[in-house]
Design a protein around this motif. Structure first.
Motif, mmCIF file in Angstrom:
data_model
loop_
_atom_site.group_PDB
_atom_site.id
_atom_site.type_symbol
_atom_site.label_atom_id
_atom_site.label_comp_id
_atom_site.label_asym_id
_atom_site.label_seq_id
_atom_site.Cartn_x
_atom_site.Cartn_y
_atom_site.Cartn_z
ATOM 1 N N VAL A 1 -8.835 32.472 15.367
ATOM 2 C CA VAL A 1 -9.170 33.421 16.326
ATOM 3 C C VAL A 1 -9.334 34.843 15.629
ATOM 4 C CG1 VAL A 1 -8.387 35.008 18.301
ATOM 5 C CG2 VAL A 1 -7.502 32.594 17.902
ATOM 6 N N SER A 2 -10.751 35.209 15.591
ATOM 7 C CA SER A 2 -11.282 36.310 14.861
ATOM 8 C C SER A 2 -12.065 37.367 15.633
ATOM 9 C CB SER A 2 -12.112 35.800 13.718
ATOM 10 O OG SER A 2 -12.640 36.748 13.080
ATOM 11 N N ASP A 3 -11.719 38.599 15.375
ATOM 12 C CA ASP A 3 -12.601 39.799 15.716
ATOM 13 C C ASP A 3 -13.885 39.616 15.226
ATOM 14 O OD1 ASP A 3 -13.436 42.173 16.833
ATOM 15 O OD2 ASP A 3 -12.165 43.405 15.442
ATOM 16 N N PHE A 4 -14.906 40.215 15.949
ATOM 17 C CA PHE A 4 -16.218 40.162 15.490
ATOM 18 C C PHE A 4 -16.465 41.419 14.262
ATOM 19 C CE2 PHE A 4 -20.840 40.574 15.321
ATOM 20 C CZ PHE A 4 -21.290 39.346 14.965
ATOM 21 N N ARG A 5 -15.960 42.516 14.643
ATOM 22 C CA ARG A 5 -16.550 43.741 13.973
ATOM 23 C C ARG A 5 -15.106 44.017 13.073
ATOM 24 N NH1 ARG A 5 -19.788 47.586 17.778
ATOM 25 N NH2 ARG A 5 -21.629 46.391 17.998
ATOM 26 N N MET A 6 -15.144 43.942 11.706
ATOM 27 C CA MET A 6 -14.206 44.126 10.790
ATOM 28 C C MET A 6 -14.507 44.783 9.530
ATOM 29 S SD MET A 6 -11.499 40.691 11.393
ATOM 30 C CE MET A 6 -13.124 39.730 11.108
ATOM 31 N N PRO A 7 -13.974 45.546 8.907
ATOM 32 C CA PRO A 7 -14.450 45.885 7.525
ATOM 33 C C PRO A 7 -14.456 44.708 6.535
ATOM 34 C CG PRO A 7 -12.078 46.623 7.910
ATOM 35 C CD PRO A 7 -12.517 46.045 9.085
ATOM 36 N N ARG A 8 -15.125 45.050 5.395
ATOM 37 C CA ARG A 8 -15.116 43.952 4.097
ATOM 38 C C ARG A 8 -15.801 42.721 4.539
ATOM 39 N NH1 ARG A 8 -10.232 43.420 0.504
ATOM 40 N NH2 ARG A 8 -9.272 42.624 2.527
ATOM 41 N N MET A 9 -15.457 41.910 5.637
ATOM 42 C CA MET A 9 -16.163 40.921 6.128
ATOM 43 C C MET A 9 -16.039 40.874 7.418
ATOM 44 S SD MET A 9 -15.299 36.927 5.112
ATOM 45 C CE MET A 9 -16.099 36.928 3.247
ATOM 46 N N ASP A 10 -17.062 40.686 8.389
ATOM 47 C CA ASP A 10 -16.779 40.673 9.704
ATOM 48 C C ASP A 10 -16.737 39.122 10.151
ATOM 49 O OD1 ASP A 10 -19.498 39.573 9.969
ATOM 50 O OD2 ASP A 10 -20.475 41.227 10.195
ATOM 51 N N GLY A 11 -16.380 38.917 11.453
ATOM 52 C CA GLY A 11 -16.206 37.608 11.996
ATOM 53 C C GLY A 11 -17.383 36.570 11.685
ATOM 54 N N ALA A 12 -18.767 36.969 11.793
ATOM 55 C CA ALA A 12 -19.845 35.941 11.675
ATOM 56 C C ALA A 12 -19.709 35.919 10.122
ATOM 57 C CB ALA A 12 -21.190 36.880 11.865
ATOM 58 N N GLU A 13 -19.662 36.639 9.300
ATOM 59 C CA GLU A 13 -19.609 36.388 7.792
ATOM 60 C C GLU A 13 -18.363 35.361 7.396
ATOM 61 O OE1 GLU A 13 -21.384 40.185 5.620
ATOM 62 O OE2 GLU A 13 -19.557 40.374 6.337
ATOM 63 N N LEU A 14 -17.327 35.528 8.240
ATOM 64 C CA LEU A 14 -16.225 34.704 7.949
ATOM 65 C C LEU A 14 -16.412 33.153 8.280
ATOM 66 C CD1 LEU A 14 -13.134 34.066 7.183
ATOM 67 C CD2 LEU A 14 -12.769 34.883 9.531
ATOM 68 N N LEU A 15 -17.161 33.248 9.513
ATOM 69 C CA LEU A 15 -17.405 31.684 9.880
ATOM 70 C C LEU A 15 -18.585 31.166 8.809
ATOM 71 C CD1 LEU A 15 -17.689 32.016 13.778
ATOM 72 C CD2 LEU A 15 -15.933 31.148 12.561
ATOM 73 N N LYS A 16 -19.628 31.816 8.513
ATOM 74 C CA LYS A 16 -20.555 31.131 7.506
ATOM 75 C C LYS A 16 -19.545 30.824 6.188
ATOM 76 C CE LYS A 16 -24.126 34.181 8.890
ATOM 77 N NZ LYS A 16 -25.070 35.280 8.449
ATOM 78 N N TRP A 17 -18.658 31.713 5.664
ATOM 79 C CA TRP A 17 -17.784 31.368 4.758
ATOM 80 C C TRP A 17 -17.229 30.033 4.824
ATOM 81 C CZ3 TRP A 17 -12.596 30.221 3.764
ATOM 82 C CH2 TRP A 17 -12.409 30.289 2.431
ATOM 83 N N CYS A 18 -16.630 29.859 6.033
ATOM 84 C CA CYS A 18 -15.802 28.659 6.481
ATOM 85 C C CYS A 18 -16.623 27.463 6.573
ATOM 86 C CB CYS A 18 -15.267 28.865 7.889
ATOM 87 S SG CYS A 18 -13.838 29.652 8.002
ATOM 88 N N ARG A 19 -17.770 27.405 7.033
ATOM 89 C CA ARG A 19 -18.940 26.412 6.936
ATOM 90 C C ARG A 19 -19.333 25.963 5.432
ATOM 91 N NH1 ARG A 19 -22.214 28.920 11.544
ATOM 92 N NH2 ARG A 19 -21.007 28.341 13.280
ATOM 93 N N SER A 20 -19.449 27.148 4.639
ATOM 94 C CA SER A 20 -20.175 26.664 3.163
ATOM 95 C C SER A 20 -18.869 26.398 2.372
ATOM 96 C CB SER A 20 -20.742 28.071 2.645
ATOM 97 O OG SER A 20 -19.566 29.124 2.400
ATOM 98 N N ASN A 21 -17.510 26.626 2.821
ATOM 99 C CA ASN A 21 -16.580 26.039 1.950
ATOM 100 C C ASN A 21 -15.886 24.943 2.722
ATOM 101 O OD1 ASN A 21 -16.053 28.290 -0.288
ATOM 102 N ND2 ASN A 21 -16.638 29.241 1.413
ATOM 103 N N ASP A 22 -16.356 24.132 3.703
ATOM 104 C CA ASP A 22 -15.903 23.180 4.317
ATOM 105 C C ASP A 22 -14.209 23.268 4.867
ATOM 106 O OD1 ASP A 22 -18.118 21.355 3.869
ATOM 107 O OD2 ASP A 22 -17.347 21.000 1.648
ATOM 108 N N ILE A 23 -14.367 24.401 5.325
ATOM 109 C CA ILE A 23 -13.094 24.620 6.020
ATOM 110 C C ILE A 23 -13.190 23.974 7.446
ATOM 111 C CG2 ILE A 23 -11.343 26.494 6.978
ATOM 112 C CD1 ILE A 23 -11.698 26.387 3.952
ATOM 113 N N HIS A 24 -12.430 23.127 7.795
ATOM 114 C CA HIS A 24 -12.492 22.515 8.974
ATOM 115 C C HIS A 24 -11.254 22.992 10.107
ATOM 116 C CE1 HIS A 24 -15.243 19.692 7.380
ATOM 117 N NE2 HIS A 24 -14.474 19.599 6.354
ATOM 118 N N LEU A 25 -11.738 23.545 11.165
ATOM 119 C CA LEU A 25 -10.840 24.156 11.879
ATOM 120 C C LEU A 25 -10.886 23.338 13.410
ATOM 121 C CD1 LEU A 25 -11.709 27.720 11.500
ATOM 122 C CD2 LEU A 25 -9.609 26.722 10.718
#
Length: 89
Positions: A65-89
């Motif tokens: 469960v993630s906010d969209f606007r955050m410092p350092r890494m926002d929610g969209a960047e976090l989801l991209k990171w999860c996909r590129s690192n094979d994080i399965h939720l």
């Protein structure tokens, strides 16, 4: 009766689910964690996407469960990171 057994099984599964709550506003993060914990979920929290990536590398979660606007890494960047690192939720 079958429907009742299905509901009980679903609630049992959900109660064991691990949730990572990612929110930069402390009060909102704490309220979300408290509400979800009160419903039986096992919750962790992270300040922002970067903090979340560290937790995701060390732990397994069923739901993010993630906010969209955050410092350092926002929610969209976090989801991209999860996909590129094979994080399965």
């Amino acid at each position: 009766m079958h429907g009742l057994r299905l509901q009980i099984a679903l609630l049992s599964y959900m109660a064991k689910s691990r949730i990572l709550v990612v929110e930069d506003e402390h009060s909102i993060r704490e309220i979300l964690v408290e509400l979800l914990s009160d419903e039986g979920f096992d919750c962790d929290s992270a300040f922002d996407g970067r903090d979340a990536t560290e937790k995701l590398m060390l732990n397994s979660y069923d739901v993010l469960v993630s906010d969209f606007r955050m410092p350092r890494m926002d929610g969209a960047e976090l989801l991209k990171w999860c996909r590129s690192n094979d994080i399965h939720l």
